[in-house]
Design a protein around this motif. Structure first.
Motif, PDB file in Angstrom:
ATOM      1  N   UNK A   1       0.809  -1.222   0.000  1.00  0.00           N
ATOM      2  CA  UNK A   1       0.000   0.000   0.000  1.00  0.00           C
ATOM      3  C   UNK A   1       0.841   1.271   0.000  1.00  0.00           C
ATOM      4  N   UNK A   2       1.972   1.239   0.720  1.00  0.00           N
ATOM      5  CA  UNK A   2       2.743   2.456   0.946  1.00  0.00           C
ATOM      6  C   UNK A   2       4.049   2.503   0.154  1.00  0.00           C
ATOM      7  N   UNK A   3       4.596   1.331  -0.165  1.00  0.00           N
ATOM      8  CA  UNK A   3       5.939   1.315  -0.706  1.00  0.00           C
ATOM      9  C   UNK A   3       6.944   1.513   0.421  1.00  0.00           C
ATOM     10  N   UNK A   4       8.198   1.681   0.054  1.00  0.00           N
ATOM     11  CA  UNK A   4       9.220   1.869   1.092  1.00  0.00           C
ATOM     12  C   UNK A   4      10.142   3.044   0.792  1.00  0.00           C
ATOM     13  N   UNK A   5       9.641   3.988   0.009  1.00  0.00           N
ATOM     14  CA  UNK A   5      10.447   5.136  -0.356  1.00  0.00           C
ATOM     15  C   UNK A   5      10.153   6.321   0.562  1.00  0.00           C
ATOM     16  N   UNK A   6      11.198   7.021   0.952  1.00  0.00           N
ATOM     17  CA  UNK A   6      11.038   8.245   1.717  1.00  0.00           C
ATOM     18  C   UNK A   6      10.349   8.038   3.050  1.00  0.00           C
ATOM     19  N   UNK A   7       9.327   8.854   3.315  1.00  0.00           N
ATOM     20  CA  UNK A   7       8.634   8.826   4.593  1.00  0.00           C
ATOM     21  C   UNK A   7       7.935   7.487   4.844  1.00  0.00           C
TER      22      UNK A   7
END
Length: 672
Positions: A429-435
């Motif tokens: 759902x969110x990915x793992x990039x940045x925040x």
């Protein structure tokens, strides 16, 4: 086969909810919760507080003019709820500190997580009580033992009637509890407070020109002897086996196969001959080798947690169906037809509680994701996951408590499964990039904490309801006192965690004592590593794969034992915890298990009634050893954190420590 009638019949309505029961329940919930926090963070295992709470309750209620067995039962219900709630929190919440999401144990977030998770744990087990206790007739061994302890006090006590005022068994158990707590408390005082006893002995040796590296340790702890006695020889032996795999076998094997990497990790230049290694170099190499090996335990815990869910799927579905059928039958009969001893909290109250919990759950996750663009959507998803996982894993924990008892309940295993599955969902759902890469693991730990507290409370709740069913308690009143115990312990959990972290360090050394020993917090460290690695922080998988393979072998062996009908089982999680913990902690646990086995064999020749009484008394002594050291450990942590530094350990302390622990072992054996 129908269950025997309760000790106090349904038509007899003794006082259960009284002021003295309420006050004692709250106080003991806080005290035993603090004790369990120390033990759980030290060794990664917690034990049920029902038995010592029952003994303490009987000893304290005898000071009043009148008391009865149902009041005693209410006190132990609230007290054991506090202990179980703490177990769920310490397995998860310290991960937030270790991953630097929190700088300190934040009071209100901790309290909120504990109360929501705990109350939902109580609510989820209301529809399961009849299915697991009456329909399935699971054993719930600790609930049965607690009921036997309560029976020694009689049904009612009235000081105006001298004949019913004294029960020698009750008086003896209470004195033994205080005596054992005093002995272990003094041991901890002379060890950590005065430095006259060693907390452990350890050695690292290089043999055969440095080709074989041996390292070993032995924690000198009365509490761990008590833990071993409570969990029994089967579990104690498996924990020790795990320690041997990770240290006695794993360290020399890792050094033999991986010497160059271990030298680099220890700051030793390549091609340096082993003859030039100092003792410090060997110690560092052994430490690095063991740190790598403990990842084998991580892999085994992962597979063990997933296997727990697979193995319990069929009985869980059957239990839920049975519970729904029993509720429909009771509803059709009408509330007036329900006996007092079968009167649960009305199911519509349970549904309202679950519905109302969605609001604070959403806010908890929304605050954890503050700053993320889709925080509201992710918080809504996490809320639904909590309600789903919460009920499923509460059911699993309740079923396992019925089979093997609450002390052996693999709550950490289902929590690991929660971390892996929820992290995978959030990653999609969110990915793992940045925040997202920073906040994703935090949200996962929040969910794990809520699920873990709910599951821990569920197992304890059903254990206590089994005890209540035997003695004739009113279920809805017990469920109310379970909530009271949850709220009481929740208010002090962040304070206790902060004190222990400042005094000893949780998962890493305390800031004011960077070279000292600390509370290992194995489950919390594991949760942190798993959540972070799933979002790309990187976890070395080689040793974890070895743990996968080991777990498969252990599962096959356990299934063979199961089909043979053997009493000796091989649960994966017990071995995995042993691998993950320092070897020294497993040694006194193993000794405690040996004492329990010896006394059990010794008592086989006596009659059942006397045998049960002796077993109860021995469990109370073991519980006293655990409680006394743990409470003194909390007190010493307060001194170390806020008042003055602790004394240095004397040079002779290893010898006096060994002698003192030998005395404790002899004491536990004799009291059995």
């Amino acid at each position: 086969m129908s269950l025997p009638p309760p000790l106090v019949p349904a038509h007899r309505d003794l006082p259960e909810i009284t002021i003295k029961a309420l006050v004692l329940g709250i106080v003991l919930a806080m005290l035993l919760g603090a004790a369990n926090a120390y033990i759980g963070l030290l060794v990664g295992l917690t034990v049920s507080a029902s038995i010592p709470a029952a003994a303490a309750s009987m000893g304290l209620l005898r000071l009043f003019k009148r008391s009865n067995i149902l009041e005693n039962n209410m006190v132990q219900t609230a007290a054991s709820a506090g202990e179980s709630l703490v177990a769920g929190m310490i397995f998860t919440v310290p991960a937030l500190i270790l991953m630097q999401a929190w700088d300190t144990y934040q009071y209100w977030p901790c309290v909120t997580i504990a109360i929501i998770g705990g109350i939902l744990g109580v609510a989820f087990t209301v529809p399961l009580r009849r299915a697991l206790i009456i329909e399935a007739q699971l054993k719930f061994p600790e609930g049965v033992v607690t009921a036997e302890v309560l029976k020694t006090g009689g049904v009612e006590t009235d000081k105006s009637q001298a004949a019913t005022n004294t029960n020698p068994a009750r008086e003896k158990d209470f004195k033994n509890l205080l005596q054992a707590a005093g002995i272990s408390g003094l041991f901890k005082l002379f060890e950590s407070g005065f430095g006259l006893l060693a907390g452990s002995v350890a050695t690292t040796k290089a043999w055969f020109a440095g080709s074989f590296l041996f390292t070993g340790s032995f924690a000198l702890s009365p509490a761990l002897v008590g833990v071993g006695y409570v969990v029994g020889l089967n579990i104690a032996l498996l924990i020790f086996l795990g320690g041997a795999i990770g240290t006695l076998i794993g360290v020399p094997l890792n050094w033999w196969l991986n010497s160059n990497e271990l030298m680099g990790l220890s700051g030793i230049a390549a091609h340096t001959p082993t003859s030039e290694f100092s003792q410090t170099d060997w110690n560092n190499i052994a430490s690095q080798a063991w740190s790598q090996n403990r990842r084998i335990g991580v892999g085994a815990m992962l597979v063990g947690g997933i296997w727990s869910l697979i193995a319990l799927a069929k009985p869980l579905i059957a239990g839920v169906k049975s519970s729904i059928a029993a509720y429909k039958t009771a509803s059709a009969a009408g509330s007036n037809e329900v006996l007092r001893t079968e009167h649960d909290t009305p199911i519509h109250y349970v549904l309202w509680v679950a519905l109302a919990a969605t609001i604070p759950l959403f806010l908890v996750f929304y605050n954890a994701l503050a700053g993320y663009n889709s925080a509201a959507l992710i918080a809504a998803v996490m809320t639904m996951l909590m309600l789903f996982f919460g009920f499923i894993f509460a059911s699993v924990a309740g079923y396992m408590a019925g089979l093997i008892g609450n002390s052996n309940n693999p709550v950490s295993g289902v929590t690991i499964a929660t971390v892996v599955v929820s992290a995978f969902i959030l990653l999609q759902l969110m990915g793992n990039q940045g925040l997202a890469g920073q906040l994703g693991p935090i949200a996962v730990i929040y969910l794990a904490a809520l699920v873990c507290t709910g599951a821990a409370i569920a197992g304890d709740n059903l254990q206590d309801l089994k005890c209540g069913h035997i003695v004739g308690a009113t279920p809805w009143r017990q469920q109310l006192f379970q909530v009271i115990g949850v709220a009481s312990a929740a208010l002090i959990i962040p304070l206790i965690l902060q004190i222990l972290d400042a005094g000893y360090g949780i998962g890493r050394p305390a800031e004011n004592n960077p070279t000292g020993s600390y509370l290992s917090a194995p489950q919390a460290s594991l949760m942190k590593d798993l959540a972070s690695s799933m979002f790309g922080a990187g976890l070395q998988w080689t040793f974890i794969y070895i743990g996968f393979a080991l777990a498969v072998v252990l599962i096959v062996l356990d299934e063979i034992q199961k089909r043979r009908g053997s009493n000796f089982r091989i649960p994966v999680l017990a071995v995995a915890v042993g691998i993950y913990l320092p070897l020294g902690l497993s040694v006194p646990i193993f000794i405690g298990g040996l004492i329990a086995h010896r006394l059990k064999n010794k008592n086989k020749l006596i009659d059942k009634s006397t045998q049960q009484q002796r077993e109860n008394s021995s469990l109370i002594v073991a519980s006293g050893l655990i409680t006394g050291e743990a409470l003194m450990g909390v007190a010493i942590a307060i001194v170390a954190a806020f008042i003055m530094p602790l004394a240095h350990t004397a040079s002779f302390a290893w010898a006096t420590g060994l002698l003192a622990l030998a005395g404790v072992v002899y004491y536990q054996a004799r009291k059995g």
